[in-house]
Design a protein around this motif. Sequence first.
Motif, PDB file in Angstrom:
ATOM      1  N   UNK A  56      77.437 -48.766 -18.625  1.00  0.00           N
ATOM      2  CA  UNK A  56      78.617 -48.586 -17.788  1.00  0.00           C
ATOM      3  C   UNK A  56      79.615 -47.729 -18.562  1.00  0.00           C
ATOM      4  N   UNK A  57      80.216 -46.773 -17.882  1.00  0.00           N
ATOM      5  CA  UNK A  57      81.152 -45.841 -18.510  1.00  0.00           C
ATOM      6  C   UNK A  57      82.556 -46.178 -18.025  1.00  0.00           C
ATOM      7  N   UNK A  58      83.481 -46.418 -18.973  1.00  0.00           N
ATOM      8  CA  UNK A  58      84.814 -46.909 -18.629  1.00  0.00           C
ATOM      9  C   UNK A  58      85.882 -46.046 -19.291  1.00  0.00           C
ATOM     10  N   UNK A  99      87.684 -40.977 -12.459  1.00  0.00           N
ATOM     11  CA  UNK A  99      87.210 -42.070 -11.612  1.00  0.00           C
ATOM     12  C   UNK A  99      86.889 -41.550 -10.219  1.00  0.00           C
ATOM     13  N   UNK A 100      87.793 -40.765  -9.646  1.00  0.00           N
ATOM     14  CA  UNK A 100      87.586 -40.216  -8.301  1.00  0.00           C
ATOM     15  C   UNK A 100      86.316 -39.383  -8.241  1.00  0.00           C
ATOM     16  N   UNK A 101      86.059 -38.600  -9.276  1.00  0.00           N
ATOM     17  CA  UNK A 101      84.888 -37.723  -9.314  1.00  0.00           C
ATOM     18  C   UNK A 101      83.641 -38.443  -9.815  1.00  0.00           C
ATOM     19  N   UNK A 102      83.765 -39.771 -10.060  1.00  0.00           N
ATOM     20  CA  UNK A 102      82.654 -40.629 -10.490  1.00  0.00           C
ATOM     21  C   UNK A 102      82.034 -40.172 -11.809  1.00  0.00           C
ATOM     22  N   UNK A 103      82.871 -39.585 -12.652  1.00  0.00           N
ATOM     23  CA  UNK A 103      82.444 -39.290 -14.025  1.00  0.00           C
ATOM     24  C   UNK A 103      82.453 -40.570 -14.858  1.00  0.00           C
ATOM     25  N   UNK A 104      83.244 -41.551 -14.427  1.00  0.00           N
ATOM     26  CA  UNK A 104      83.266 -42.880 -15.027  1.00  0.00           C
ATOM     27  C   UNK A 104      83.084 -43.900 -13.908  1.00  0.00           C
ATOM     28  N   UNK A 105      82.655 -45.109 -14.285  1.00  0.00           N
ATOM     29  CA  UNK A 105      82.415 -46.152 -13.287  1.00  0.00           C
ATOM     30  C   UNK A 105      83.671 -46.959 -12.978  1.00  0.00           C
ATOM     31  N   UNK A 106      84.548 -47.070 -13.957  1.00  0.00           N
ATOM     32  CA  UNK A 106      85.767 -47.864 -13.807  1.00  0.00           C
ATOM     33  C   UNK A 106      86.762 -47.383 -14.854  1.00  0.00           C
ATOM     34  N   UNK A 107      88.023 -47.790 -14.706  1.00  0.00           N
ATOM     35  CA  UNK A 107      88.960 -47.549 -15.798  1.00  0.00           C
ATOM     36  C   UNK A 107      89.819 -48.777 -16.036  1.00  0.00           C
ATOM     37  N   UNK A 108      90.370 -48.810 -17.214  1.00  0.00           N
ATOM     38  CA  UNK A 108      91.156 -49.963 -17.663  1.00  0.00           C
ATOM     39  C   UNK A 108      92.352 -49.418 -18.425  1.00  0.00           C
ATOM     40  N   UNK A 251      98.134 -55.028 -16.663  1.00  0.00           N
ATOM     41  CA  UNK A 251      97.060 -54.038 -16.591  1.00  0.00           C
ATOM     42  C   UNK A 251      95.748 -54.723 -16.221  1.00  0.00           C
ATOM     43  N   UNK A 252      94.918 -54.009 -15.460  1.00  0.00           N
ATOM     44  CA  UNK A 252      93.653 -54.605 -15.038  1.00  0.00           C
ATOM     45  C   UNK A 252      92.552 -53.567 -14.947  1.00  0.00           C
ATOM     46  N   UNK A 253      91.354 -54.034 -14.637  1.00  0.00           N
ATOM     47  CA  UNK A 253      90.195 -53.162 -14.436  1.00  0.00           C
ATOM     48  C   UNK A 253      90.244 -52.597 -13.020  1.00  0.00           C
ATOM     49  N   UNK A 254      90.003 -51.297 -12.897  1.00  0.00           N
ATOM     50  CA  UNK A 254      90.100 -50.597 -11.622  1.00  0.00           C
ATOM     51  C   UNK A 254      88.831 -49.798 -11.380  1.00  0.00           C
ATOM     52  N   UNK A 255      88.401 -49.758 -10.123  1.00  0.00           N
ATOM     53  CA  UNK A 255      87.281 -48.909  -9.733  1.00  0.00           C
ATOM     54  C   UNK A 255      87.570 -48.327  -8.362  1.00  0.00           C
ATOM     55  N   UNK A 256      86.644 -47.569  -7.804  1.00  0.00           N
ATOM     56  CA  UNK A 256      86.815 -47.026  -6.464  1.00  0.00           C
ATOM     57  C   UNK A 256      86.506 -48.091  -5.430  1.00  0.00           C
ATOM     58  N   UNK A 257      87.243 -48.067  -4.323  1.00  0.00           N
ATOM     59  CA  UNK A 257      86.924 -48.956  -3.212  1.00  0.00           C
ATOM     60  C   UNK A 257      85.482 -48.688  -2.793  1.00  0.00           C
TER      61      UNK A 257
END
Length: 293
Positions: A56-58, A99-108, A251-257
């Motif tokens: 997983x890439x964060x 994140x939008x371009x799905x270069x990463x799976x999530x961000x924190x 702060x929390x973990x965020x991903x795309x809907x």
Amino acid sequence: MNKINRRFFLITVASFTATIFSSCTSLQNNGTANTANSPTATTAANTIATGTKEKIKVGVSPVPAGEILEFVKKNLAPQAGLDIEIVTFNDSVQNNTALKEEQIDANYFQHIPFMEDFGQRKNIKMYAFTPQIHLNPVGIFSKKHKSLAEVPQNALVSIPDDVSNAHRALKVLEEAKLIKLKPNVQPASPKDIIENPKNLQIREIPGAQAIPTLPDVDLAGITGNWVVQSGMKTDKDALAIESAQNPLYAVTLTTLVGKENDPRIQKLYKLLRDDQVKQFIKDKYQGAVLPIP
């Protein structure tokens, strides 16, 4: 042009080209979860096998999120079957764009009010996990004054230039009785100040400029992530500090809907909420960063 004005002129110009997070939560998510396109197809497409582990890439900001995630990567992820690739960004725009371009799976790195504002402006539908992970409390700092009682008339005060963190800094100034804001305004901005007995001169600047310009101002509202990087201690050096009783800006973990049910992201979120992570935050940051119960 004197030194302060030159400095703030440069900051003002820089603020047109960079949006810096500070840290950056209302308890609402930006958009309704859409699970129709999620778990199986997304996971199959994005999961890279590394032995028996899932990759997983964060995306993170360096401190403290990057350090917290590094602790998880070394101490908790191997047993959970996760191989975490940490991608560090100093710029919130780049982090959320990745994140939008799905270069990463999530961000924190961000709190939910920041995520909601950014997502609305940039048309990114993001999902934030709650309860959150940690709070970077906003403190009021000074290199010129040892107490708020010493602050002179017409003092120069810097606050973050993003909407949510500007509001936080102004609320700390209000709680310190230096200003009074219009009631029930959220987010508040300098134009919402209705009482200013010391005639404080409020300047909004990028969060990353708060530490470099601290010697040039009387007071600065600074979020905990920048304080930690500077080597200062929020609990010891702040003249006033944000209360941690309401974790609105945690702060929390965020991903795309649509990706919130990805098993890898779910697993990572559980690890970030682990009691060992909370103890690591308490031990390492000594109050400058606060774990969310």
